[in-house]
Structure formats: structure tokens, C-alpha cells
Scaffold this motif. Sequence first.
Motif, PDB file in Angstrom:
ATOM      1  N   ASN A  10      -2.653   1.107  -4.147  1.00  0.00           N
ATOM      2  CA  ASN A  10      -3.616   1.689  -3.216  1.00  0.00           C
ATOM      3  C   ASN A  10      -4.664   0.626  -2.902  1.00  0.00           C
ATOM      4  OD1 ASN A  10      -5.567   3.041  -1.848  1.00  0.00           O
ATOM      5  ND2 ASN A  10      -5.907   4.624  -3.414  1.00  0.00           N
ATOM      6  N   GLU A  11      -4.582   0.089  -1.713  1.00  0.00           N
ATOM      7  CA  GLU A  11      -5.495  -0.994  -1.320  1.00  0.00           C
ATOM      8  C   GLU A  11      -6.945  -0.552  -1.260  1.00  0.00           C
ATOM      9  OE1 GLU A  11      -2.410  -3.314   1.724  1.00  0.00           O
ATOM     10  OE2 GLU A  11      -4.219  -2.348   2.494  1.00  0.00           O
ATOM     11  N   LYS A  12      -7.156   0.739  -1.226  1.00  0.00           N
ATOM     12  CA  LYS A  12      -8.538   1.223  -1.063  1.00  0.00           C
ATOM     13  C   LYS A  12      -9.235   1.408  -2.398  1.00  0.00           C
ATOM     14  CE  LYS A  12      -7.635   1.221   3.128  1.00  0.00           C
ATOM     15  NZ  LYS A  12      -8.114  -0.006   3.782  1.00  0.00           N
ATOM     16  N   MET A  68       1.625 -10.094  -6.148  1.00  0.00           N
ATOM     17  CA  MET A  68       1.392 -10.831  -4.898  1.00  0.00           C
ATOM     18  C   MET A  68       1.132  -9.797  -3.817  1.00  0.00           C
ATOM     19  SD  MET A  68       1.901 -14.122  -5.353  1.00  0.00           S
ATOM     20  CE  MET A  68       2.079 -14.734  -7.031  1.00  0.00           C
ATOM     21  N   GLY A  69       0.243 -10.119  -2.911  1.00  0.00           N
ATOM     22  CA  GLY A  69      -0.030  -9.200  -1.817  1.00  0.00           C
ATOM     23  C   GLY A  69      -1.507  -8.882  -1.728  1.00  0.00           C
ATOM     24  N   GLY A 111     -10.741  -0.101  -5.539  1.00  0.00           N
ATOM     25  CA  GLY A 111     -11.248  -1.338  -6.121  1.00  0.00           C
ATOM     26  C   GLY A 111     -10.960  -1.461  -7.606  1.00  0.00           C
ATOM     27  N   THR A 112     -10.963  -0.364  -8.306  1.00  0.00           N
ATOM     28  CA  THR A 112     -10.691  -0.406  -9.736  1.00  0.00           C
ATOM     29  C   THR A 112      -9.255  -0.825  -9.988  1.00  0.00           C
ATOM     30  OG1 THR A 112     -12.279   1.331 -10.121  1.00  0.00           O
ATOM     31  CG2 THR A 112     -10.675   0.926 -11.866  1.00  0.00           C
ATOM     32  N   LEU A 113      -8.356  -0.233  -9.235  1.00  0.00           N
ATOM     33  CA  LEU A 113      -6.954  -0.591  -9.382  1.00  0.00           C
ATOM     34  C   LEU A 113      -6.774  -2.090  -9.135  1.00  0.00           C
ATOM     35  CD1 LEU A 113      -4.006   0.082  -9.760  1.00  0.00           C
ATOM     36  CD2 LEU A 113      -3.881   0.708  -7.338  1.00  0.00           C
ATOM     37  N   ALA A 114      -7.452  -2.571  -8.113  1.00  0.00           N
ATOM     38  CA  ALA A 114      -7.347  -3.994  -7.810  1.00  0.00           C
ATOM     39  C   ALA A 114      -7.741  -4.833  -9.017  1.00  0.00           C
ATOM     40  CB  ALA A 114      -8.237  -4.329  -6.613  1.00  0.00           C
ATOM     41  N   PHE A 115      -8.788  -4.392  -9.712  1.00  0.00           N
ATOM     42  CA  PHE A 115      -9.257  -5.139 -10.879  1.00  0.00           C
ATOM     43  C   PHE A 115      -8.218  -5.101 -12.002  1.00  0.00           C
ATOM     44  CE2 PHE A 115     -12.153  -5.955 -14.498  1.00  0.00           C
ATOM     45  CZ  PHE A 115     -12.781  -7.088 -14.016  1.00  0.00           C
ATOM     46  N   ILE A 116      -7.589  -3.954 -12.150  1.00  0.00           N
ATOM     47  CA  ILE A 116      -6.516  -3.848 -13.159  1.00  0.00           C
ATOM     48  C   ILE A 116      -5.388  -4.812 -12.809  1.00  0.00           C
ATOM     49  CG2 ILE A 116      -4.710  -2.320 -14.077  1.00  0.00           C
ATOM     50  CD1 ILE A 116      -6.692  -0.011 -13.793  1.00  0.00           C
ATOM     51  N   HIS A 167       0.836  -1.207   0.000  1.00  0.00           N
ATOM     52  CA  HIS A 167       0.000   0.000   0.000  1.00  0.00           C
ATOM     53  C   HIS A 167       0.870   1.257   0.000  1.00  0.00           C
ATOM     54  CE1 HIS A 167      -3.546   2.373   0.517  1.00  0.00           C
ATOM     55  NE2 HIS A 167      -3.123   2.894   1.665  1.00  0.00           N
ATOM     56  N   GLY A 168       0.624   2.134  -0.946  1.00  0.00           N
ATOM     57  CA  GLY A 168       1.359   3.401  -0.992  1.00  0.00           C
ATOM     58  C   GLY A 168       2.722   3.328  -1.654  1.00  0.00           C
TER      59      GLY A 168
END
Lengths: 615, 615, 340, 340
Positions: C273-275, C296-297, C277-282, C233-234
Motif C-alpha cells: 500500500n503506497e499510501k 524494489m519499486g 508510510g509505516t508499511l514503507a518503513f517496515i 500497489h494493492g
Amino acid sequence: MAKQLKTLEEVTIRFAGDSGDGMQLTGTQFTNTVAALGADLATFPDYPAEIRAPAGTKYGVSGFQIKFGSTDILTPGDTCDVLVAMNPAALVTNVKILRDGGTIIVNEDAFNDKNLKLANLSTNPLEDGSLARFNVHRVAITKMTAGALADMNLSTRMVDKTKNFFALGLMYWMYNRPIDGSVKFIQEKFGKKDAEIAEANVRVLKAGYNYGDTTEVFTTRYDVKAAHLPPGTYRNIMGNVAAALGLIAAAKKANLELFLGSYPITPASDILHELSKFKEFGVKTFQAEDEIAAITSAIGASYAGALAATTTSGPGLALKTEAMGLAVILELPLVIINVQRGGPSTGLPTKTEQADLLQAVVGRNGEAPMCVISASTPADCFEVAYEAARLAVKFMTPVIALTDGYLGNGAEPWRIPKVSDLKDIPVTFASDPKTFQPYARDPKTLARPWAIPGTPGLEHRIGGLEKADITGNISYDPDNHHVMIKKRAAKIDGIANDIPDQKIEGEPQGDLLVLGWGSTYGAIKSAVDAARADGLKVSHAHLRYIHPFPKNLGEIFGRFTHVLIPEINNGQLITLIRAKYLIPAIGFNMIKGLPLRAEEIESKIEGILGGKTNG
Amino acid sequence: MAKQLKTLEEVTIRFAGDSGDGMQLTGTQFTNTVAALGADLATFPDYPAEIRAPAGTKYGVSGFQIKFGSTDILTPGDTCDVLVAMNPAALVTNVKILRDGGTIIVNEDAFNDKNLKLANLSTNPLEDGSLARFNVHRVAITKMTAGALADMNLSTRMVDKTKNFFALGLMYWMYNRPIDGSVKFIQEKFGKKDAEIAEANVRVLKAGYNYGDTTEVFTTRYDVKAAHLPPGTYRNIMGNVAAALGLIAAAKKANLELFLGSYPITPASDILHELSKFKEFGVKTFQAEDEIAAITSAIGASYAGALAATTTSGPGLALKTEAMGLAVILELPLVIINVQRGGPSTGLPTKTEQADLLQAVVGRNGEAPMCVISASTPADCFEVAYEAARLAVKFMTPVIALTDGYLGNGAEPWRIPKVSDLKDIPVTFASDPKTFQPYARDPKTLARPWAIPGTPGLEHRIGGLEKADITGNISYDPDNHHVMIKKRAAKIDGIANDIPDQKIEGEPQGDLLVLGWGSTYGAIKSAVDAARADGLKVSHAHLRYIHPFPKNLGEIFGRFTHVLIPEINNGQLITLIRAKYLIPAIGFNMIKGLPLRAEEIESKIEGILGGKTNG
Amino acid sequence: MAETTATAKMTIKDFQSDQDVRWCPGCGDYSILAQVQRVFPEFNHPKENFVAISGIGCSSRFPYYMDIYGLHGIHGRAPAIASGVKLANPKLDVWVATGDGDGLSIGGNHMIHMLRRNMGIKVLLFNNQIYGLTKGQFSPTSQMGQVTKSTPMGVIDPPFIPVSLALGAGATLVARTMDRDPKHLQEMVRRAENHQGSAFIEIYQNCSVFNDGAFFLYTEKESRDDHVVYLEHGKPLVFGKNKEKGVRLNGFTPEVVSIADGKYSVNDLLVHNEKDGTLAFILANMIHDPELPRPMGVFTALERPTYESMMVQQIAKARSKRGEGDLQKLLEGDETWVIQ
Amino acid sequence: MAETTATAKMTIKDFQSDQDVRWCPGCGDYSILAQVQRVFPEFNHPKENFVAISGIGCSSRFPYYMDIYGLHGIHGRAPAIASGVKLANPKLDVWVATGDGDGLSIGGNHMIHMLRRNMGIKVLLFNNQIYGLTKGQFSPTSQMGQVTKSTPMGVIDPPFIPVSLALGAGATLVARTMDRDPKHLQEMVRRAENHQGSAFIEIYQNCSVFNDGAFFLYTEKESRDDHVVYLEHGKPLVFGKNKEKGVRLNGFTPEVVSIADGKYSVNDLLVHNEKDGTLAFILANMIHDPELPRPMGVFTALERPTYESMMVQQIAKARSKRGEGDLQKLLEGDETWVIQ
Ligand SMILES: Cc1ncc(C[n+]2csc(CCOP(=O)(O)OP(=O)(O)O)c2C)c(N)n1
Ligand SMILES: Cc1ncc(C[n+]2csc(CCOP(=O)(O)OP(=O)(O)O)c2C)c(N)n1
Ligand code: SF4
Ligand code: SF4
Ligand SMILES: [Mg+2]
Ligand SMILES: [Mg+2]
């Protein structure tokens, strides 16, 4: 040294070792070789639920038993004559079924402290006298294997993996079987990928064979002549393979495409594996996300005109329950093969049992009758799968074919049928829009027409709500519901007119009829034969058709004083028989995850008939 | 004009109209009012699977039948005395069950061409003479309703929606019942949201009542006195509500939290709805994603120490099959309430049936015995839910409680038990790490200990694989498997020692025993009473406990020449009885999605006994 | 959480059951078990509050080897069983051990529903891209073309991306780790423990018998640095043996850039940025491009009330409104009459 | 596709069955049925190749009203039944009609697996955010706090975003439309028909009895323009009564801007791209922000081989390698012996 050659009528050998020791492969190779020389045989693979439990432990032991002979071989044997044990755990877990005076061949190199401890042994059975009543041969299998491969520069692990071929070679020598079949197998299996491994395995196989020939320990070889089987072309076949072939054959004869919707589950997965190999037959195998999707995709395929099947074992059958009801009310053909295993719940997943019978016959919501048939030997799985398909399309109904873990994994010689001799499976799809009614019935079979999407003018809807007689439209009419329930039941009951009368092995009347179904065939027949040889008036009837029963069954019961029903469950066929025929049938129930033992059945027979003469 | 007041012993009224006409509400209101005056009663709501099928069609007709009286009311009536029909479709679909000479009250305004066509009628039954044998009252319900609301400025649709209260008011007048209960109900239900609607409904209710009073058409009112019920405090109760209360009561008495894992399905959803209302009792209702999650979440909750239940109907029970096996082998308490409906498959989802019995008793993979009990009247659903919970925790086992659509939606007066009079349900969680063994058993009940997460020192693992006796560790040992199967079966069989002997209504011996189970209670009792009144030697036994059967059942059969088993299925209890007791019981099976008719059972009884004397 | 046992500091031993571990030699499951056993003693509640629930599969044998409360359920149903456990007693610390077949094939529905509800349950998904226990059929994470027992000509089912599926279902904590990276695996177990609500941890796990080496590109020393990027994160997405590479976003499309050749610097890189959600999908979909390193993470960690807390609140609210339930009154209902 | 009937131009009548439609008055299902019946005649294959499969629910009665082949299955299983139909005969044009309960609750697993496989099946998901047929319990798309028959104190299950779930599962065509926008609904049906592989169409549908007005904000004249944005490939996201507003991306976060007040122009707006899976996910998650308009249209349309085409290919390949299967040889296997 010249060695003696003795002829035996039959012999039972059990190979036992770690799950990683390749005992199933060894057993299968031995079986194929023995089979090819024309002996009759029966096999019983017996392995743990773990894939490869830690080496040396008792629960990691994997066994493979084969009985073969020039006589009629009915079971893989209650006891064995020879035990090949690759380590202490394999020895102690299997020695109980070796007959007194039987032969033990052990890999003595494996009897070290570590392995003794892993097998929970405080003393070494090779030395503590506990094997006195057996004929023990200590063979340095590991060492000799290593020796045979000394110049090959293989890892110890690799070397260790070949040692089962030493045991196999030794057994070939001892039972006077040629090694070339296995040599060819090794070359095909490993040769392409890794010539070195192939070479190593062949060397070790030969080393085992030669060891038998040269060592002075073994003075006698045994010969088992070909059995007097009916003339024909034979192959060795496992039940699951036979079932797969039965389905392909039925599809071909029916001129339909075969669709299998399945979800892997032990011990049924091999049917899926087999069918997935034969795409050139147009077989479509769909490994679904679960059993519900497996059966419902098959229902969809059937609706679209395929010969549809689904294969599973107990817990999977449970999951298919609701969809089976749908298939019943849709009146579409569907073959459901259930390879029974130990229950309840996950139970004993790699062991055999016959405890899904009542689930198959009556375990659905509402009145949802379907046809249930069962196989009695590994090769019979072919016939039964074929027959299930034939009945399914003829009567437009789901049919459950019950086999079990023992049949599915067990093997026997099979006289290969001529394709042209297989029963016809005529199929006519509806095509005439003028006369078409989705639930009009064939007056003889009561089957409704099979009208498949893509047929011009027959557009129609079917579904799980009660349907009006003839039109198939949704109907909540009370009288119609009663009529439809009775018609669906009558259709299934009417299958009794299409199946052969029940046959009896032995006299048509007597003091005792032993009634069986499924994989207990061999054990019951052996027991009954033995009892008859002892002069008892016993006969044997073995059911293929369980729902409906053959028409003459009630009449048969009338001709015997007692009826005994041995089952590997807590009394399921007997429930159906007692309910239908009101006869005081006696149960014999051993639920140990193992095939029944002929011996135990025989003493039950004696108990009943002895009791009678004394009483 | 002065009107006559006649006293009746009992009367059966059927309200029928469109699904959107509020017939269920009307019926329920009438029932509550009748109940509160102390009459005995039985009701039968009968509605289509569609939510609100197009107005005017036959398949959109919704009916509600109530029989009430000062006598012992056992069924909602084979036929009815009065039919209130809101439109032509309602008239024609229901007139067949009106007795000759019965009264028809129709909303004549609905008999227009459009509605006649929608009901597939070519002539108007009010005019074509087809109702000659009835006493027909044509009432301009729509017009009078509109009239009553003329000054209120409501939409036609709104006005139309109130007309059922006109019918209700008229019936109140006719059967001499006060309207205040319904006035209060209307005010509570609509008053808060919309005072205008409440006002309209009350006006129309009164209009109906006053119409009866003033019109010259109706010359007679009827009075039905209070029934001679045992003293106590009563309420009117529906089966599904009773079942919900039974569960809450059991949890309270057991000092456990109640957890319900459920998935909506007709006709069981109301149990979920009821339980979700009572959060102040700590009831946790979890509407899961499907039936499998519903039952498995309940298994999890039971493991964690809740009184866990799951509720469903046929197709849902089918889906729970595999998980029920898990509950059996885990030996955790679990109540499974199955409100049976018409099958197979989706079948007749809003109709009643008794065809899930065999599924409940034997429909699982492997040997997976569990306790099965059944309710016989709507109020009895309380007792049965309570008893299921008691047995589940006492014997550490899943218990299936069978009710059906008729019981679940039907209502009757219920003598409210005192909480202190309810049987105790003692529960002790295991707590002693020194003695704890997961599969050690109570010597009397054979129950294993209930050891819940959060208890220090009792950490242990359970699962669906066969377990070693006592320790509960995974075991593939053949002998252990046999032992465990027998123990699980013995535990369930042993419940027979904990339940009362089967009672007989009528003489303890005779020519015929009518054996029933479930919702056929009233119909069988009526039939047997009638036959006894005719001098036949008939008695009635009604099973609550089906697996295991009460201990004295076999002995009872010995005292009767014949046994008749009427069921709303194709012969399921009879299968179990014949299999176990080997008696030639006779079946009576009407599978029409409807309660059995007392009349038909009676003539079956006469047939059997008549046949006997002739034979 | 209430402390109900004297908590002398716990150790790995406290979490080892007396049952022999029966996985194949070389199976990645051993490491997962060991890491969990190593981390659990750190957690701040009594041992008797741990519960492990599983379905069926090699991975699902996990509970037997943990000396905590455990239930080995039926195939695919662990999330539902666990939901019942958690709802019955929200104090319990409930873990689900499942496989790619158990958790995503037959059990996929329970999984996504549990995740959307944000039930306070931690999932360890042992992803070995194969059905181990049934001896080697493909699973919903097997790769296209993979030859397995049931696909002699290769798999034709495009695989799920478990992280992506969990995100689509609305999961609040989604992470990925590997059997052969003990430290990272331990850290992910800690993250799961400390999360409020559902935590979904996909663990790449080697099945040494039926799918040996499926993840070696990511797990083995020689290749790991060039094929794995750790999410923090960050922090920017830097990877490579010498931290010489990074992931940069081009529009929504991630691409690998060198931060050694002067064209790009660490400041150009995507910052995790763990917060988001879109980034997570990318990040989840980076799997489609073989050029990209495997993240990983923790992909995402969002705060949302847990299901069980809302259930408990409704009960409390009902009680505060209507008082503790009175059974006798309940039985009586609204309308009664008395017969003398 | 082979033409097997003389194709006199078909009309809506050709697709109306002889069964009375039994939905409630005012139900949104009527419109969906009508639009499908209107569009189907356009499609370029014989009528007998249409098949509709459904589960259980009000919406699942759909097949009965279409004069095509139809199968009303069991609850939740339509995607699996349809898969069997499609695999048995890939020529058929297979449609699934399902509800938010049928398709996402009990049937969620079959749905996501069918989508990941890209089976050539078109799904019409009638989303009324309620269980209609069972008379009003909440569904997995019901809103938090919604009072239903089974949630007297309000729903505590956070809902699925069906579009998001489908994307997470790897669906190739994902779209949303509404019962009360016939033209748009028709267009989405056309898009589904012309897509190779799975098409997932979520349809906002009014349940006039148990959840009346759930979507009125989006469907009704007065509010629609301000609360709906139509997605068109290559076009900016403009909406509002006078096309005066638009959606702009701020990082990954969409926001509403005015394009009337001079600060932003149409050129600043997010331009829709059906080929971009990440963008689709952003659009799907706009639902979380009540300030944002609800996107309608095709979220994503990707090209990937269909499952059935790969199955057919494997069969063809097996045949070209090993020839058409010879049954007698198959029965004989590798090793036989003869007994005379
Ligand atoms: C209802 C049911 N269907 C099928 C099975 C057979 N089965 C057991 S485990 C398993 C799959 C295991 O795969 P995975 O979850 O990936 O676990 P792994 O063994 O790879 O760890 C299957 C199909 C079963 N036990 N029950
Ligand atoms: C196995 C099973 N479980 C439950 C049901 C009851 N049931 C029928 S339809 C339905 C839900 C319908 O909701 P949805 O799919 O949203 O359809 P709608 O009626 O809203 O169109 C349920 C729970 C059933 N028929 N079968
Ligand atoms: S089969 Fe694979 S996953 Fe299972 S224990 Fe063996 S190595 Fe592990
Ligand atoms: S209940 Fe709702 S969804 Fe069902 S038909 Fe009626 S309005 Fe339509
Ligand atoms: Mg796996
Ligand atoms: Mg819905």
C-alpha cells in the motif's frame, strides 16, 4: 648481437597510454627500480579527472614522467627524451613535449583505424611523416604480449591488461635496470589472490626485457650511474606519503595520539589512505561526512588532547573556512594540509596549481591570523607536515601546510631521517588547578595552556565568542576585543622568532632575486642555475614560511636590484610581498595546471636582466 | 512655570536600559519623530548578543544613540550630550561616553540594592559623588509610570514594560518634538491586539511629556531646527531596509523577479525579514537550511533567470566561500550582501567591524575574482545594493556588497529617489539557437550570454570544471585554462571602465589623503573637516568600489604626500592598496566592535602632519 | 505546462548531448542514462523545460550527457541549486542526479530538507556504495566490513538505508530500482515525473571499477528472482523463480513464507500500500534481515502540496490583498517629509 | 571508567559554573539546565570526564553554565566536534546541547551521520520550534502557517519530526521529553547516560519571547493529562486525567479509545516495546493526528556496538598483528638503498 652500453648523466622518460593501461603503475615501478639504484629523480604523474574515460580517446590519456640521473635532479623535466606511447591518442597528446631527436616507442598494434579515429586523426602519424624529427621505434607490443601468454588460456581482456609490463620490461632493458624488484612486486600484489595473473605479468615483463636484448632494432643500452647524494639511507617517496609520515612522526615525537579528520578529495585523498594503514601507531582516521565535519572533528580531538590534523584540497579548504576561524579563536593546535589543485571551483581537479595561497593566509571572516607554511619538493612534505605539527602545538594555533597536486603525487629519493634526529616536540598539558587560566599566555610564545578534558580541577569552557584576556570568559568589552585581536596577531607574528632565517641559493646580493614558494622549487633552481652558468647575477630564495615571513626577508630584498616571483597562479605571493615590503616585485605567472617550466623562467630572467643592460 | 526654549545646532542622546526595557524601540521612535521634522541625523543601536540577559546586569544593557541637528550630521557622535539611563548597569556602562557637563536622566527607582549589586557597584553612583561633573536629573520613572496607570488594573510586569514611554515622552518634551507620531505608532502596533496596552502606553508617554512640562526640575527646552538638506522627499531609513529596497528596485528596473536565498544571522537577518514582507512585488524569499543552501539556491535561481541575491554576515560568508567560486566560474549574476560583524569566528555578533574585506576580495580557492563594493552610510546601502545588482547582470558575475552592523542597524534621513531616475538595468536573455555559445563574450564587457532554461533550442550545460573558451565544454587543456583565468580576471578588471572616477572631498592635492571605505565615512569626514578647519591640507576619498578600484586611484595618490587609511580591522584595505600601488600608506586601526571615533582619527591626522612639520 | 516548441514527437536522440560519455567501461551509469533518455521523450512538455542538476561524482556527470539544460554544481549541493531553479521558475521539470556520497554524505542535509519541503524535484540517487570519482573510499551506504581505500581493515560506519532516511525526513515519494533492470528503472522515472512534489529514487548502480558486483545478488539473472521482491500497489509481495514465495507480516516483522507448500497462500501475504508510510518503513528495514528479499519499486507515494505551489499562492494572496507592488510607494514607506 | 578524583559525593553545586546565566526570564532552558545539573552528580564517573559541546543558539550557551569541560562551537557543528572529542578520548562522557535550528537545520547532516554511526554521544535537542538567538525566524520544526519574523504570511515548510528523522537515520536511542516535566526530563537524561552509543533526546522547550506557549498543550497542568502519553517499556499506552484512555493499534494506525466505557480494556491497548524500531516509527508519526496524545519517553533503545569501540578494536587488532608501530621502520618503508 652485442649491444653498446652508453652512460648518460640524466634522462627523461614519459609513459603514456589509456587510463586503463596502467601507466601510473608502470611509472611507479620504473621509479622504484631506478631509485633503488641510487639515481636522483623526480616524477610527474599526469592523469585525467575521469576514472577510466573511454579507451582510445585523447581525454582518457594518462601519463607518467620521470627524470633520473647521476646529477642533481630538480624537476621531472620540461621536455622528455623518450616517449612510450601505448596508442595514437597517447602519442599525439604527448609528442609536443618530446625533444627534437628524442625517441618514441609505440605499440604499433594500437595504430588501427578505430584508435586513430578516437584520437581524431585523419592520417596515421607513424606513416604520414609527422614524426620525422624523432627516432621512432614501432614495437608490436600487443602481439608479442599475446604471444608470450599464448599457452595460458587467458581472456583477451586479461592479456591486454598485462601489456604495460612489456613496455616496462623493455625500458628496464634499455636503461640497464634489473627486473627483480618488479617481479617481487607483482608476486606480492597479485600472487596471493591469483597466481595465474602474477605469472602472466612476470612473463610479459620478461618478454619485454628479452625483446630489447634480442631484437636488432635496439643497438644501444644506456646506463645512468648513482647520483652523488649525501650519504645515508634512501627511499623513494611521494609527497602525500611523506606528509602522512610527517604527521605520524610528529605525533610520536610529541607523545600524542594522531587524529585525522578528513573527507576524500583529489589530490589529497592519499594522505588519508596512507594514515588509515598505520593503526598500530594508534593513528585514528575519521572519514567524516564532509569537510566541515572533518575539520570540526579535528578541533574536537585537539581539544581532547590529540595531535589533530585535517587534509584537503582547494574546495575543501573553502568549506573549512568558518571552522578555521573557530580554531584560531580557540587557540588549539591543528594541522591543516591543503594539497592545492587547479581552480576556481572544481576547476582542474587532477592538475596542480598554487592558487589557494591568499585563501590560506587571509581568507577568513574577521581577523583570524594563522601560520602558513609550504613544501617545495615531494620529500619536503615530510618536513613541512612535521614542522606544521611542531609549530601548532608550540604556539597553540592552527597551521596550514600547503602542498600541491604535483608534490603530492610526484616522487623523489628521500634520505630517511633518524627518528632521534628529528626536532623535539615537547608538550605539557596544564594540570595545576591553582594557577590555571584558560587564556593566560606563555610570555615567550604567547601560547595559552592546553588543558584537556579528563584533567581534574581544570574544568573550563571555551568557544567562538570573543573572550576576556586571561580568563577566557565571554567578553563584549570593546577594549578587550582590540587587545585580543592584537594578541592573536602578535602570537602568529612571533613565530618569526622561532623559524630559521631565509636562506639564499647563490650570491647574497646581485641583480635579481628569484623568490619562490612551493612546488616551483626545482624549476626555479634549474632556471637560476642555468642563468648563473650564463654569467647572470641571479640568486634564488625559496620560502617555506609564508605567514609569518622569515625575519630577514625584507633585508634580503634590499640586496637585489630586482625581485622576480614565479607562481602557478595569477599573482598571490607577490601580493603579500608587495604589500608588506613595498618592493616592485615582478610576477611570472603560468596557470596551466602544470608545473612551471625551467626554460620559461630562465627566459623571463634573461628578459629582465637583458632588458636592464639594454635599458 | 515658563520654560526657556534654546536652539541647538546638534545634540546627541543615548538611551540605555535593560535588553527587556525596550530601548531600541524608544530610540527608533525618537528617531522617526526627529527625522520627520527635517533634522539630519545618525543613529547607533548597540545591543548585546543575548536576547534578554537577566535584568539589571551590565552585559544585559542595550543602548541606542542618536545624534541629530540642523547641520550635516555625519556620525552618531563620539560622545553624547544626554544619557537616559533606566538602571544602574545602564548608567555605569554608558557614562564614559557622556561629555563633561552632559546631562544624565536616570530612573532613580531602579537604583536599589539589588540592581546596584547586579551592576557590581558597591556604592550608589547617584550618591557617591562620582557623577559630579555631570548634570544629573533623578526621575522617579517607575513610580510615576505606576501612578499614571493606577486605575487600570494592570499587572506590575505590564506596568513596568511601559516605562520606556515615560522616558520617551520626557525627551519629546525636552527637545520640543510632538508626540503624535508615537501615539499613532502605539495605536497601530498594540491597538488591534490589545486596546488596553495601547491605552497604557499612550498614557505613560503623555505622562512623561507632561512631567517635563510641569516639574520645576527642567527649566529649559531645546529646539533643533530642520537641516539644510537638498530639496526632496525624505524618509528615515535603516541600512538593512535600504539594502532590501535596493534589491527590489533593481529587480523592478531589470524586469526580473527577485529571489533571495538566505539563512538568518545577526546583523543581516533584517534584510531577509524586510524582503519577506513584499510578496506583492513577486519577491521570493527562501529561508534555506544553511548558508550553503542559501547561496546555491540563489545560484540556481540565477541560472533560471531571477535576479538572485543572498545575504549574510561574516561566518555565513565563510560558509559560502566554495559556492562563490562556483558562481565565478559559472559567470552568473548574483548579489551577495555581507553585513560585517565582529570576528573572528562568532566573535562579537552584534557589534560592527570591517574585517571581512580580504575574505571578500581574495578568500577563495583558485583564482576566483569577483567584484566587491561597499556602502558608506545607512541610506547608501540602497545605492550599493542597487549598483551590485546592476553590475552583476551587466557583467554576468557575482558581486559582493559589503555593509556592516553599524550601517545595517543605523539610520539616517534618505532623500527618496524617483524610480524613473534610477539607472537603467537592461537585461537581454539569449534566444537565438543559431548564434548561441555559452561562453562567447560581449566584446565590451566580456560578459557571457544569460541563457535560461525554458528557452527553446538553447539547451546547454555549465558547471564547475574548467570550460573551453567560447563553447563552455569541459576542457582540461593547459593553455585554455590559462586563457580562461586571464579572461575571468580581465572581465572583473574591466568593470573599472564602467564605474565613476574616485572623487575627493577637499582639495585635489595636499599633504595627506585620508582614504576610507564603508561605514567609517562619517567619522573620517568629520575628522577631515575638523582638520581642514584647523588649516591642515587634508582631503578625504571614500571608496565605494574596492575590486576593481576606480581607474584614477593611483593617480590621486600621486598628488598627496601621505595616505592614511583608517579601518575597523587590523589593516585590510591598506594591504590591497600597498600591494597594488606600492605606496607607504599608514594604517589607523581600532577594532573595538564600535564605529571609529572622529576625534581619534583627527588626532592621528594631526600626529602625521605634525610629525611632518617637526621632521 | 505551456508548450513553447512545436512538439514533433521526441525520441531518445533528442536527449543525447554531443559530449562523449566518459564513464568507465561496464559502469552502471550507462544504463541509467539510457533509460532516462528513453523515457523523457514520453513526457508531456517541451524539451527546453527539462533541467538536470548535479553535484560532483561520476554520477554527477549525468547532466553533460543529456541534451537538456544542465548544471554540474559543487559537491553535495544539487538539491539546493535545484530548489533555486524550481522556485525561480516552477514550470521547469527539474531533476537531480547524485551519488551516495554526493547526495547522502556531504549533501545529506540539503537532501532531507528538500524532501521535507516537498519541493517539486525528482532525485535519481546513483547508489554504488562507494566513492567512484575519488577512486574508491567508502560512502555512507558502504557495507560494514567493506575494505576500501580509506578502510584497509573494513568499514565501521553502519550504513544509511537511503529509503529509510528519506521516509524519516518526510519524503512523499520514495522508490528503489536497479541499473540492470531497464524496464523497472524506466517505470520509476515515470513515477517520479508524474508525482507532485519531491520524488526520491534510489538506484542500485554497479561501479565496475571500485565496487564491482555489489548488487549482483539482486541484479543478476541467477539470483535476482530469489532476492528481489517487486512492490506493486494493492498487490501481495510474491517473489521467487516460480512466484512460489511471499513476504508475510508477523506482527511488524516481515518473514518469508512459501506459498507452494500449502501452509500459506497468497492471501496471507503482505499487500503493498503506497499510501501507508509505516508499511514503507517496515519494507525499508527489511534490509537488516539477509533472509528477506530486497524490495524494489515505490515504497510510498503520498499527496501533499508542493513547496513551490505554496510560495506562488502566498505571492498571489499578497497581490490580491495589496495589489501589484508599486515601487515608488515602497521606497517612500510610511512616513516622509518634504524639504523644499 | 578510571576514577581519577576522590569522589566525595557530588551535588548540583558541583555542576554550576561561575558564569551568570543569561537566558531570558521564563525561558525553558533554565529547567533543562537545572535537571541536568541535578542528575549529573548521580553518574558514576569523575567530574572531569564530563564534556559538553554545543553549536550556536540560545540553547547552545548551555556549556557555559555547567562547571564541566565545555566547548561552544560554531553553528550546527556540535555533533562533529563532539565526535572528535569522543574518538580522541573514548573515556569522556560527551554531551551535545543543541537547538532545533542548530541541530536540525544547519547541523542536520552532522546529526544524522553521528546517529547512524552510533557514536557514544548524548544529544539534548532543545526544541522550541523557533530560532531564539537570532530573534524569531522559523526553524525546521516550526509549524505550518506559523507567523515568524521571516514568514509574515506563515511558514510553508512542513516541519521535521525530529524523532522520526532520528529513526530514519538509524539512531539507537531516541526519546522525547519536556522542559516543564522535571522528573521525566531527569529520567531521560539518565537513560541517555546509560545507553551505549548515540542517544537523541528531543526536549520540548518554551521560548518565552519568540514562541511562548508552543507546547503548553502538553506541558501545562490543565491539558497535559489529556494530551500526553508516557511511553514505558512493556506497558500499555494509557493516559487521561483518570487513566481512562488508551492508544490502540488499528492495523498500523494508532487510535484513541476509552477504557472506561467497557468497550475496550487495558489489554486491548498498544504495549510499548523499546526494542521495536517499527513501533517507534508509528509512535513518532502520531504527531500527524491531532486527536492522538503526544508520546513522551523512550521511543526506541537498541543495542549496537559503538563507533568508538570499533575504532579502538581495529587499533588493537592492528597492534596484535603487527606489533606496536616502530617509527624508524615506518619511515624506511619497503625498499631502501644506502649511499655511502
Ligand atoms: C567539496 C568537495 N569535497 C570533496 C570532493 C571530492 N569528491 C568528488 S566526488 C566525491 C564522492 C563521489 O561519490 P558519489 O557521490 O557516491 O559518486 P560516484 O562517483 O560514486 O558516482 C568526492 C568525495 C569535491 N569535489 N568537493
Ligand atoms: C554560520 C552561522 N549562521 C547563522 C548564525 C546565526 N544563528 C545563530 S543561532 C541561530 C539559530 C538558533 O536557533 P536554535 O538552534 O533553534 O537555537 P535557539 O536559539 O532557539 O535555542 C542562527 C541562525 C550563526 N551564528 N552562524
Ligand atoms: S569509477 Fe565506478 S562509478 Fe565511476 S565511472 Fe567508473 S565504474 Fe562508474
Ligand atoms: S529568546 Fe527564547 S530561547 Fe532564547 S533565551 Fe530567550 S526565551 Fe530562551
Ligand atoms: Mg557513489
Ligand atoms: Mg530553537
